[in-house]
Design a protein around this motif. Structure first.
Motif, short mmCIF file in Angstrom:
data_model
loop_
_atom_site.label_atom_id
_atom_site.label_comp_id
_atom_site.label_asym_id
_atom_site.label_seq_id
_atom_site.Cartn_x
_atom_site.Cartn_y
_atom_site.Cartn_z
N PRO A 145 -29.63 11.56 -7.35
CA PRO A 145 -29.05 10.67 -6.33
C PRO A 145 -29.41 9.20 -6.57
N LEU A 146 -30.67 8.96 -6.93
CA LEU A 146 -31.11 7.59 -7.16
C LEU A 146 -30.33 6.96 -8.32
N GLU A 147 -30.12 7.72 -9.37
CA GLU A 147 -29.35 7.24 -10.52
C GLU A 147 -27.92 6.89 -10.10
N SER A 148 -27.31 7.75 -9.29
CA SER A 148 -25.94 7.50 -8.82
C SER A 148 -25.88 6.27 -7.93
N TYR A 149 -26.83 6.13 -7.02
CA TYR A 149 -26.86 4.96 -6.14
C TYR A 149 -27.01 3.67 -6.94
N LYS A 150 -27.91 3.69 -7.92
CA LYS A 150 -28.13 2.48 -8.73
C LYS A 150 -26.87 2.14 -9.54
N LYS A 151 -26.19 3.16 -10.04
CA LYS A 151 -24.94 2.91 -10.78
C LYS A 151 -23.91 2.27 -9.85
N SER A 152 -23.84 2.73 -8.61
CA SER A 152 -22.86 2.16 -7.68
C SER A 152 -23.14 0.69 -7.41
N LEU A 153 -24.42 0.31 -7.39
CA LEU A 153 -24.76 -1.10 -7.16
C LEU A 153 -24.37 -1.99 -8.33
N GLU A 154 -24.22 -1.42 -9.51
CA GLU A 154 -23.81 -2.19 -10.68
C GLU A 154 -22.31 -2.49 -10.68
N LEU A 155 -21.57 -1.77 -9.85
CA LEU A 155 -20.12 -1.90 -9.81
C LEU A 155 -19.68 -2.57 -8.51
N TYR A 156 -18.36 -2.72 -8.35
CA TYR A 156 -17.84 -3.38 -7.15
C TYR A 156 -18.01 -2.49 -5.92
N LEU A 157 -18.56 -3.09 -4.87
CA LEU A 157 -18.68 -2.44 -3.56
C LEU A 157 -18.35 -3.48 -2.49
N THR A 158 -17.78 -3.02 -1.40
CA THR A 158 -17.61 -3.91 -0.26
C THR A 158 -19.01 -4.22 0.28
N ASP A 159 -19.12 -5.25 1.06
CA ASP A 159 -20.42 -5.60 1.64
C ASP A 159 -20.98 -4.46 2.48
#
Length: 184
Positions: A145-159
């Motif tokens: 889960p931590l790896e997935s969360y960190k990957k999501s932060l590297e990409l585009y996310l809404t605020d």
């Protein structure tokens, strides 16, 4: 000499007629026609790429505004490789699987989110939901889960989504520390 004159007049006349006759205008269709009569329009104008693009654009806008999965499926009938429609349908299936309580549902969700991330590889949302599914599948698994969360932060996310990811990371790290402290 007189033949040259007639030839010149004839050529001038031809050019003048060509300039006066406008090419046939492209048909203009309303938003409703593009949305709900696309099959008929495409059968009448099968080689009109502009029409095809207009239909897909209107259908995507409509589906996005209304979260209309049926419209996304219609888009895929017209253009099976449309990344937006594929992404939205896979995310929807992933979220439905994630709501299930059993582990196989979480594996299914992870697969759907993974496929969605391949269609829109600049978006972090699928990785966030993969992290949530990994957590739900096995609450003692902290790394995936931590790896997935960190990957999501590297990409585009809404605020808002970025805030959710950060909160999920903090909660996961806190839970991991509590678990490690318990077993010391």
């Amino acid at each position: 000499m007189q033949n040259k004159f007639y030839i010149t007049v004839f050529i001038t006349f031809i050019f003048w007629i060509e300039g006066c006759v406008s090419p046939p205008e492209k048909a203009v269709f309303s938003k409703e026609e593009l949305l709900f009569n696309s099959d008929s329009l495409l059968s009448i104008y099968p080689n009109d790429d502009g029409l095809l693009k207009s239909i897909i654009s209107e259908k995507v806008d409509y589906a996005n505004k209304n979260n209309d999965m049926i419209m996304y499926k219609e888009i895929l009938k017209i253009n099976p490789n449309n990344p937006i429609a594929n992404y939205r349908l896979l995310m929807n299936e992933g979220l439905k699987s994630h709501k299930k309580d059993y582990k196989n549902g979480q594996w299914d969700a992870i697969q759907f989110f993974s496929k969605a991330s391949a269609y829109m590889d600049t978006l972090g949302e699928p990785h966030y939901w993969m992290g949530k599914a990994y957590e739900k599948k096995d609450e003692m698994d902290f790394e995936l889960p931590l790896e997935s969360y960190k990957k999501s932060l590297e990409l585009y996310l809404t605020d808002n989504m970025r805030l959710q990811v950060t909160q999920s990371i903090n909660a996961l790290i806190k839970r991991k520390k509590t678990y490690e402290d318990f077993w010391k």
